[in-house]
Motif scaffolding. Sequence first.
Motif, mmCIF file in Angstrom:
data_model
loop_
_atom_site.group_PDB
_atom_site.id
_atom_site.type_symbol
_atom_site.label_atom_id
_atom_site.label_comp_id
_atom_site.label_asym_id
_atom_site.label_seq_id
_atom_site.Cartn_x
_atom_site.Cartn_y
_atom_site.Cartn_z
ATOM 1 N N ALA A 1 41.336 60.576 28.164
ATOM 2 C CA ALA A 1 40.073 60.418 28.909
ATOM 3 C C ALA A 1 40.113 59.088 29.667
ATOM 4 O O ALA A 1 40.761 58.132 29.216
ATOM 5 N N PHE A 2 39.436 59.055 30.822
ATOM 6 C CA PHE A 2 39.428 57.810 31.598
ATOM 7 C C PHE A 2 38.719 56.711 30.801
ATOM 8 O O PHE A 2 37.556 56.889 30.412
ATOM 9 N N PRO A 3 39.385 55.590 30.559
ATOM 10 C CA PRO A 3 38.743 54.524 29.769
ATOM 11 C C PRO A 3 37.753 53.712 30.629
ATOM 12 O O PRO A 3 38.065 52.603 31.083
ATOM 13 N N ALA A 4 36.564 54.279 30.787
ATOM 14 C CA ALA A 4 35.564 53.645 31.668
ATOM 15 C C ALA A 4 35.146 52.268 31.143
ATOM 16 O O ALA A 4 34.882 51.344 31.914
ATOM 17 N N GLY A 5 35.092 52.150 29.808
ATOM 18 C CA GLY A 5 34.695 50.858 29.223
ATOM 19 C C GLY A 5 35.671 49.760 29.578
ATOM 20 O O GLY A 5 35.273 48.632 29.909
ATOM 21 N N LEU A 6 36.959 50.112 29.530
ATOM 22 C CA LEU A 6 37.982 49.114 29.852
ATOM 23 C C LEU A 6 37.930 48.755 31.339
ATOM 24 O O LEU A 6 38.128 47.592 31.712
ATOM 25 N N LEU A 7 37.658 49.773 32.154
ATOM 26 C CA LEU A 7 37.526 49.490 33.589
ATOM 27 C C LEU A 7 36.340 48.549 33.838
ATOM 28 O O LEU A 7 36.434 47.614 34.638
ATOM 29 N N ALA A 8 35.260 48.776 33.093
ATOM 30 C CA ALA A 8 34.096 47.887 33.227
ATOM 31 C C ALA A 8 34.482 46.465 32.825
ATOM 32 O O ALA A 8 34.062 45.492 33.478
ATOM 33 N N ALA A 9 35.292 46.355 31.767
ATOM 34 C CA ALA A 9 35.737 45.023 31.332
ATOM 35 C C ALA A 9 36.583 44.371 32.427
ATOM 36 O O ALA A 9 36.471 43.161 32.692
ATOM 37 N N ALA A 10 37.420 45.180 33.097
ATOM 38 C CA ALA A 10 38.246 44.653 34.204
ATOM 39 C C ALA A 10 37.364 44.199 35.361
ATOM 40 O O ALA A 10 37.634 43.173 35.997
ATOM 41 N N VAL A 11 36.292 44.966 35.614
ATOM 42 C CA VAL A 11 35.363 44.580 36.693
ATOM 43 C C VAL A 11 34.715 43.239 36.347
ATOM 44 O O VAL A 11 34.611 42.343 37.200
ATOM 45 N N VAL A 12 34.325 43.086 35.074
ATOM 46 C CA VAL A 12 33.699 41.826 34.645
ATOM 47 C C VAL A 12 34.690 40.666 34.845
ATOM 48 O O VAL A 12 34.321 39.598 35.366
ATOM 49 N N CYS A 13 35.951 40.874 34.461
ATOM 50 C CA CYS A 13 36.972 39.836 34.657
ATOM 51 C C CYS A 13 37.134 39.547 36.146
ATOM 52 O O CYS A 13 37.317 38.388 36.542
ATOM 53 N N GLY A 14 37.087 40.594 36.972
ATOM 54 C CA GLY A 14 37.203 40.417 38.424
ATOM 55 C C GLY A 14 36.057 39.595 38.979
ATOM 56 O O GLY A 14 36.266 38.703 39.806
ATOM 57 N N VAL A 15 34.845 39.878 38.483
ATOM 58 C CA VAL A 15 33.669 39.120 38.934
ATOM 59 C C VAL A 15 33.811 37.655 38.521
ATOM 60 O O VAL A 15 33.493 36.734 39.287
ATOM 61 N N LEU A 16 34.333 37.444 37.315
ATOM 62 C CA LEU A 16 34.554 36.071 36.837
ATOM 63 C C LEU A 16 35.552 35.350 37.767
ATOM 64 O O LEU A 16 35.337 34.195 38.153
ATOM 65 N N GLY A 17 36.630 36.062 38.099
ATOM 66 C CA GLY A 17 37.619 35.487 39.032
ATOM 67 C C GLY A 17 36.998 35.169 40.376
ATOM 68 O O GLY A 17 37.255 34.115 40.966
ATOM 69 N N TYR A 18 36.143 36.074 40.849
ATOM 70 C CA TYR A 18 35.443 35.888 42.127
ATOM 71 C C TYR A 18 34.595 34.612 42.089
ATOM 72 O O TYR A 18 34.645 33.790 43.008
ATOM 73 N N VAL A 19 33.858 34.458 40.994
ATOM 74 C CA VAL A 19 32.994 33.269 40.854
ATOM 75 C C VAL A 19 33.860 31.997 40.830
ATOM 76 O O VAL A 19 33.533 30.995 41.482
ATOM 77 N N LEU A 20 34.964 32.050 40.096
ATOM 78 C CA LEU A 20 35.844 30.875 40.016
ATOM 79 C C LEU A 20 36.400 30.506 41.390
ATOM 80 O O LEU A 20 36.439 29.340 41.776
ATOM 81 N N ALA A 21 36.842 31.534 42.128
ATOM 82 C CA ALA A 21 37.421 31.279 43.457
ATOM 83 C C ALA A 21 36.350 30.746 44.408
ATOM 84 O O ALA A 21 36.592 29.813 45.189
ATOM 85 N N ARG A 22 35.151 31.313 44.318
ATOM 86 C CA ARG A 22 34.047 30.888 45.198
ATOM 87 C C ARG A 22 33.707 29.422 44.927
ATOM 88 O O ARG A 22 33.516 28.631 45.843
ATOM 89 N N ARG A 23 33.649 29.074 43.645
ATOM 90 C CA ARG A 23 33.346 27.688 43.293
ATOM 91 C C ARG A 23 34.447 26.743 43.751
ATOM 92 O O ARG A 23 34.177 25.614 44.164
ATOM 93 N N ALA A 24 35.681 27.217 43.640
ATOM 94 C CA ALA A 24 36.807 26.363 44.061
ATOM 95 C C ALA A 24 36.691 26.037 45.547
ATOM 96 O O ALA A 24 36.918 24.901 45.956
ATOM 97 N N VAL A 25 36.314 27.031 46.356
ATOM 98 C CA VAL A 25 36.162 26.778 47.801
ATOM 99 C C VAL A 25 34.950 25.872 48.046
ATOM 100 O O VAL A 25 35.013 24.934 48.833
ATOM 101 N N ARG A 26 33.867 26.130 47.305
ATOM 102 C CA ARG A 26 32.669 25.287 47.456
ATOM 103 C C ARG A 26 32.987 23.819 47.147
ATOM 104 O O ARG A 26 32.507 22.908 47.829
ATOM 105 N N ASP A 27 33.821 23.593 46.137
ATOM 106 C CA ASP A 27 34.097 22.226 45.694
ATOM 107 C C ASP A 27 35.230 21.559 46.474
ATOM 108 O O ASP A 27 35.649 20.453 46.119
ATOM 109 N N GLN A 28 35.721 22.230 47.508
ATOM 110 C CA GLN A 28 36.827 21.657 48.287
ATOM 111 C C GLN A 28 36.457 20.302 48.858
ATOM 112 O O GLN A 28 35.457 20.146 49.548
ATOM 113 N N GLU A 29 37.269 19.297 48.570
ATOM 114 C CA GLU A 29 37.086 17.961 49.154
ATOM 115 C C GLU A 29 37.804 17.934 50.489
ATOM 116 O O GLU A 29 38.909 18.451 50.610
ATOM 117 N N VAL A 30 37.174 17.400 51.496
ATOM 118 C CA VAL A 30 37.870 17.337 52.801
ATOM 119 C C VAL A 30 38.025 15.890 53.265
ATOM 120 O O VAL A 30 37.330 15.035 52.815
#
Lengths: 254, 248
Positions: free
Chosen positions: B219-248
């Motif tokens: 059966a399609f492991p929907a729960g695990l896919l949801a966990a992957a989506v959560v990890c992806g969102v976490l990565g997105y937030v980390l990357a967004r913050r990294a760009v926000r905090d860029q020193e120029v």
Amino acid sequence: MDNIIETENLTKRYGGVPVVRSVSLAVPQGSVYGFIGPNGAGKSTTMKMLLGLVKQSGGSVRLLGREMNAENRLALLRQTGSLIESPSSYGHLTARENLRIVAQLKGVEETEIERVLRVVHLDQEKARRVKAFSLGMRQRLGIAQALLGRPRLLILDEPTNGLDPEGIREMRDLIRSLPQTAGATVLVSSHLLSEMELFVDYVGIIDHGRLLWQGPLARLQAERGGEVVVTRRSKTLEEIFLDLIHEQGEEAAE
Amino acid sequence: MRAAMLAERIKAARRHDLLLAALTGLLTALCAAVRPEEDWQRAVGYSALTVNLSLMNAVVMPLAMAALASRLWDMETRGSGCRLLFTLQSWESLFGAKALRGLVQNVVICLAEGAVFLLAGRMWGYTQALEIPRVLWLMLCTFVVNAMRFFALLALSVRSGTQVLPLAVGLACSLLSVFTAFMPERLTLLTPWAYDVPLSAMRMHYDRETRITAYEPLAFPAGLLAAAVVCGVLGYVLARRAVRDQEV
């Protein structure tokens, strides 16, 4: 004359250490304002604060007659061109493509690109990739990026850095001509004082984050120029600058 | 945002990013595809491709995403781009354009891999019926896990200001992923960069005596896919913050 840039008690501290201390700049419209000081004096940090690239610890910035804040910052900067520290460019792209990026983000017609390329004498090199450019050509490309969209204000940080004497002369002539040819006010910083006195008409002298003096260059020379005893010539800007710093040091010691 | 996307498209000139993405997807899937020699292999062709491709993705994609993310950001680091860009556009629009560009390349990878399912079946005459929902599921999972890897490595690329660190981390994840196929199922949950394998919804059984491999659809492991989506969102937030905090 109206001031195109006004700052009030502009201050920046890094980890509690002040690098810019209560600087109140007044840059008159239509002038070439030389912002001078030794390396580490706080010139670049001040300029970055003017562009909102660095958040100030205190004080305020008025640009083009309006108090700059997070909401209007980009709108004000669309009427401003800047070159901070070293030119920003993409080496894998041609000069023209680099300018297309800026034109796109500024919302400027691409026909403007040809005009600014001619102004900085890069029109023959527009199809060459920037990674093959000399430093002088990159600096000129940086000026071209700043000139796109006919900005009312240009903020140029050490634009002659790394240039050979011929490049410095070209850059000097270009900057001196900008108020007439582009109708722009220019705020330009440098630590090469002998160079600056050849093309600025206003100066602001900064050291250790403090603005020591600002006003018309002619007044500075009249007030403090005096005469060098041995050669009987007027003091150079460099000599005046060193006097000011020396006095400041003595005051601090007292 | 439109101007930021167009600017990003100009920056992509001569870098062939979409072509490289398509080639990455094609080559990975073609390497995973079974060239059957016997009838029983033709009868499980798509199932075998599903299992092999999920493992190949777990091994190849961490490094591929590291290359993709670091190439996208490296041009800003090399050319001191942020110093100029942050006077012309908001950091949000710069990040948004980079994120969208990365996701488009990710979509190209997934489409290329999906195309190999159609191609392999015709080329090598698989007799197994192609289950479109399973192919779509695999493509969706690959997209989600790749997006997670992409954002995490983009964050690293922005923070470190160098290509070396994200590539080294990508390589290390690729090497570790090799072992995930042989780990107990629960342990694989601790290696989100290699979720491709448990998300494949296909289990393999190898019979040593007959030397025949059987495949069991799960059966399609929907729960695990949801966990992957959560990890992806976490990565997105980390990357967004990294760009926000860029020193120029």
